[in-house]
Scaffold this active site. Structure first.
Site, PDB file in Angstrom:
ATOM      1  N   THR A 280      36.132  41.722  36.537  1.00  0.00           N
ATOM      2  CA  THR A 280      36.529  42.770  35.593  1.00  0.00           C
ATOM      3  C   THR A 280      37.846  42.395  34.915  1.00  0.00           C
ATOM      4  O   THR A 280      37.912  42.263  33.700  1.00  0.00           O
ATOM      5  CB  THR A 280      36.704  44.113  36.323  1.00  0.00           C
ATOM      6  OG1 THR A 280      37.390  43.881  37.555  1.00  0.00           O
ATOM      7  CG2 THR A 280      35.370  44.777  36.602  1.00  0.00           C
ATOM      8  N   PHE A 406      37.865  52.995  32.693  1.00  0.00           N
ATOM      9  CA  PHE A 406      37.946  52.959  34.153  1.00  0.00           C
ATOM     10  C   PHE A 406      37.116  54.072  34.789  1.00  0.00           C
ATOM     11  O   PHE A 406      37.324  54.426  35.955  1.00  0.00           O
ATOM     12  CB  PHE A 406      39.405  53.036  34.609  1.00  0.00           C
ATOM     13  CG  PHE A 406      40.189  51.801  34.259  1.00  0.00           C
ATOM     14  CD1 PHE A 406      40.157  50.672  35.075  1.00  0.00           C
ATOM     15  CD2 PHE A 406      40.940  51.736  33.088  1.00  0.00           C
ATOM     16  CE1 PHE A 406      40.854  49.516  34.741  1.00  0.00           C
ATOM     17  CE2 PHE A 406      41.639  50.582  32.738  1.00  0.00           C
ATOM     18  CZ  PHE A 406      41.598  49.473  33.573  1.00  0.00           C
ATOM     19  N   CYS A 413      37.877  54.267  38.823  1.00  0.00           N
ATOM     20  CA  CYS A 413      38.371  53.012  39.376  1.00  0.00           C
ATOM     21  C   CYS A 413      39.637  53.232  40.206  1.00  0.00           C
ATOM     22  O   CYS A 413      40.641  53.716  39.688  1.00  0.00           O
ATOM     23  CB  CYS A 413      38.682  52.049  38.229  1.00  0.00           C
ATOM     24  SG  CYS A 413      39.250  50.447  38.801  1.00  0.00           S
TER      25      CYS A 413
HETATM   26 MN1  MNH Z   1      37.276  49.035  38.991  1.00  0.00          MN
HETATM   27  C1  MNH Z   1      35.308  51.627  40.053  1.00  0.00           C
HETATM   28  C2  MNH Z   1      36.280  49.587  35.768  1.00  0.00           C
HETATM   29  C3  MNH Z   1      39.429  46.577  37.918  1.00  0.00           C
HETATM   30  C4  MNH Z   1      38.144  48.329  42.239  1.00  0.00           C
HETATM   31  N1  MNH Z   1      36.009  50.343  38.083  1.00  0.00           N
HETATM   32  C5  MNH Z   1      35.312  51.367  38.704  1.00  0.00           C
HETATM   33  C6  MNH Z   1      34.584  52.111  37.704  1.00  0.00           C
HETATM   34  C7  MNH Z   1      34.857  51.530  36.495  1.00  0.00           C
HETATM   35  C8  MNH Z   1      35.754  50.422  36.745  1.00  0.00           C
HETATM   36  C9  MNH Z   1      34.319  51.963  35.142  1.00  0.00           C
HETATM   37  C10 MNH Z   1      33.696  53.337  37.945  1.00  0.00           C
HETATM   38  C11 MNH Z   1      32.240  52.956  38.093  1.00  0.00           C
HETATM   39  C12 MNH Z   1      31.292  54.111  38.278  1.00  0.00           C
HETATM   40  O1  MNH Z   1      31.601  55.268  37.943  1.00  0.00           O
HETATM   41  O2  MNH Z   1      30.177  53.855  38.756  1.00  0.00           O
HETATM   42  N2  MNH Z   1      37.730  48.188  37.203  1.00  0.00           N
HETATM   43  C13 MNH Z   1      37.224  48.593  35.992  1.00  0.00           C
HETATM   44  C14 MNH Z   1      37.837  47.804  34.934  1.00  0.00           C
HETATM   45  C15 MNH Z   1      38.735  46.943  35.545  1.00  0.00           C
HETATM   46  C16 MNH Z   1      38.660  47.213  36.977  1.00  0.00           C
HETATM   47  C17 MNH Z   1      37.535  47.952  33.446  1.00  0.00           C
HETATM   48  C18 MNH Z   1      39.667  45.916  34.979  1.00  0.00           C
HETATM   49  C19 MNH Z   1      39.936  45.762  33.719  1.00  0.00           C
HETATM   50  N3  MNH Z   1      38.549  47.666  39.911  1.00  0.00           N
HETATM   51  C20 MNH Z   1      39.394  46.812  39.284  1.00  0.00           C
HETATM   52  C21 MNH Z   1      40.228  46.162  40.256  1.00  0.00           C
HETATM   53  C22 MNH Z   1      39.863  46.656  41.497  1.00  0.00           C
HETATM   54  C23 MNH Z   1      38.798  47.603  41.267  1.00  0.00           C
HETATM   55  C24 MNH Z   1      41.309  45.154  39.931  1.00  0.00           C
HETATM   56  C25 MNH Z   1      40.398  46.338  42.864  1.00  0.00           C
HETATM   57  C26 MNH Z   1      41.545  45.798  43.126  1.00  0.00           C
HETATM   58  N4  MNH Z   1      36.794  49.796  40.808  1.00  0.00           N
HETATM   59  C27 MNH Z   1      37.257  49.359  42.032  1.00  0.00           C
HETATM   60  C28 MNH Z   1      36.680  50.156  43.088  1.00  0.00           C
HETATM   61  C29 MNH Z   1      35.857  51.117  42.457  1.00  0.00           C
HETATM   62  C30 MNH Z   1      35.963  50.879  41.022  1.00  0.00           C
HETATM   63  C31 MNH Z   1      36.937  49.983  44.571  1.00  0.00           C
HETATM   64  C32 MNH Z   1      35.041  52.232  43.135  1.00  0.00           C
HETATM   65  C33 MNH Z   1      35.933  53.427  43.380  1.00  0.00           C
HETATM   66  C34 MNH Z   1      35.169  54.562  44.071  1.00  0.00           C
HETATM   67  O3  MNH Z   1      34.019  54.821  43.724  1.00  0.00           O
HETATM   68  O4  MNH Z   1      35.768  55.181  44.941  1.00  0.00           O
END
Ligand code: MNH
Length: 466
Positions: A280, A406, A413
């Site tokens: 991501t 996010f 996220c």
């Molecule tokens: Mn990330 C959930 C986008 C970086 C850890 N992330 C989500 C969701 C989105 C998302 C959209 C929700 C998905 C859903 O509703 O089904 N995340 C991003 C984007 C970036 C990103 C656009 C960077 C740019 N994410 C990161 C990073 C980490 C991370 C860096 C960890 C260090 N993300 C997560 C986790 C979840 C999540 C863990 C799930 C959270 C949950 O459901 O409790």
């Protein structure tokens, strides 16, 4: 008195592709390898709510910001594990990203981990992020000026190093020529497999794709065993030194129950961070470099600010959030290419969406971020890259649901602050140290492997004098 409306799925009539056929529905119009971009094009043809019927399965695509006021509200709709996410469960099981709301480990892990992801908690990862950005800079400065850079590969290495070290003190040694780490190879092979086999059938996998299928299961086992081993060792040796996420997961108790995460769940969370926190952020950086290579004026403005703020060459923790111009570049990049291109939600109860579209309890929709972020509310130049859209005077009064890179609500996220902190450090370090020259023959082509990335992007870098 008016009669209560009866909610029947069969009464839901939505625009759909023409030439719908019996039984197969709109199957002919299914695009597996670019499904999100196809979802966006569909919205441009059929409207901000439309559907495809795939052999009886109704897929509803929503990109209408007003409808999202309902859908983004956890009281009415909640996270649904669509096919690509469900398939990731083979790796990450009930880790945060792939857990059902109903699984007890979601609330438990969320409560334990949330304090490790606040803006203030980024202090703990700051130095690691700066170090990795420095290693990338040295690697690039070691090449002759004007060398071609494989942008996606180098950004993947960068974010993998950062998340590996911050999650469980693991150094993948990505910047040397020692070859790809076994854990990385296996994990990437798994992701490719999951992506390819997303809509396949187990029987097909076990026969036609027998070798890939066996490799996949071997990879899952190997990756699980490897991370289990790190966890077991840490439990013996004690805290890892710099204070990573693993340290916290081994000692922090759920405030509700007083319980710790069990060992298998600790492993699932580490794999979750590696998967969710790697491609991501890397994709966001890669898209940003694409746009920067084409917009020297934007680079100049950001660079002027970086040089004013970073008085010591590298940033302190406090100086990162002062990079307003770089932040606007990141926000605008994630508007055009939200690297997680959408999310799924299901109705908590029978509901009349927007007062006119009946959904029965459990029916689900796919939120098309790619199209939401190009909505007419962004202006007639919505397709253009213009970080000024995120100037404070222009974001004030914006529709509350028009920008959701996010996600939203309780399942948004958890890594958002982490992502911003690392992306700002890496991007600003690059802007400060290099001029970026585009490949005149390149036209942006976006590849989907659950997340989005610019396919085949390369740029030329010219080191600047300090
Ligand atoms: Mn990330 C959930 C986008 C970086 C850890 N992330 C989500 C969701 C989105 C998302 C959209 C929700 C998905 C859903 O509703 O089904 N995340 C991003 C984007 C970036 C990103 C656009 C960077 C740019 N994410 C990161 C990073 C980490 C991370 C860096 C960890 C260090 N993300 C997560 C986790 C979840 C999540 C863990 C799930 C959270 C949950 O459901 O409790």
């Amino acid at each position: 008195m008016s009669k209560p409306v009866r909610i029947k799925a069969k009464d839901r009539v939505l625009p759909h592709p023409p030439h719908r056929i019996p039984l197969l529905g709109d199957l002919w119009d299914l695009h597996i390898t670019d499904s999100s971009q196809w979802g966006m094009k569909g919205a441009q043809r059929y409207g901000d709510i439309y559907e495809r019927n795939i052999v009886g399965v109704r897929v509803t695509y929503v990109s209408d910001p007003d409808l999202l006021i309902e859908i983004n509200d956890d009281r009415h709709w909640s996270k649904f594990l669509g096919v690509p996410i469900r398939n990731l469960r083979e790796i990450a099981r009930d880790g945060l990203f792939t857990a059902h709301n109903s699984e007890p480990n979601w609330a438990k892990a969320h409560a334990i981990l949330a304090p490790s992801f606040t803006a203030q908690a980024m202090r703990g990862y700051h130095q690691t992020m700066v170090e990795v950005a420095g290693q990338l800079t040295s690697l690039w400065q070691g090449k002759p000026s004007g060398s071609w850079i494989d942008v996606s590969a180098d950004m993947n290495n960068t974010t993998l190093e950062i998340i590996g070290r911050c999650a469980f003190g693991y150094d993948f040694d990505s910047f040397t020529d020692s070859g790809e780490h076994a854990l990385v190879s296996a994990m990437l092979r798994e992701l490719r497999y999951i992506n390819r086999a997303a809509y396949s059938h187990p029987l097909v996998e076990k026969t036609v794709f027998r070798n890939q299928w066996k490799q996949h299961h071997a990879d899952v086992q190997m990756v699980h065993a490897l991370v289990d081993d790190v966890v077991a060792t840490r439990k013996v040796t004690g805290p890892g030194g710099k204070g990573d996420l693993l340290d916290r997961m081994l000692v922090e108790a759920d405030p509700e129950t007083g319980e710790l995460l069990d060992d298998a769940n600790v492993r699932n969370q580490i794999l979750t961070f590696l998967v969710a926190g790697h491609e991501t952020s890397a994709g966001a950086l890669a898209f940003a470099l694409h746009y920067l290579s084409l917009n020297p004026k934007v680079v100049e403005d950001a660079r002027r600010e970086i040089e004013t703020v970073w008085t010591d060459g590298t940033p302190t923790f406090e100086q990162v959030s002062k990079l307003r111009a770089t932040r606007r570049i990141v926000d605008e990049t994630l508007r055009l290419w939200p690297v997680a291109p959408g999310y799924f939600r299901k109705a908590n109860a029978d509901t009349m969406l927007g007062g006119q579209h009946p959904f029965e309890k459990g029916e689900w929709v796919f939120v098309v971020l790619l199209q939401l972020h190009r909505n007419a509310l962004w202006g007639s130049d919505a397709e253009e890259f213009n970080p000024d859209r995120f100037l404070p005077e222009r974001t004030r009064g914006r529709h509350p649901e028009i920008y959701r890179p996010f996600g939203v609500g309780m399942r948004a996220c958890i890594g958002r602050q982490f992502a911003y902190h690392e992306i700002l450090i890496v991007l600003a370090t690059i802007i400060k140290n290099f001029d970026i020259e585009p490949d005149p023959d390149y036209t942006l082509q976006v590849r989907e492997t659950i997340t989005l990335k610019p396919e085949g992007l390369r740029v030329k870098l010219h080191p600047r004098r300090a």
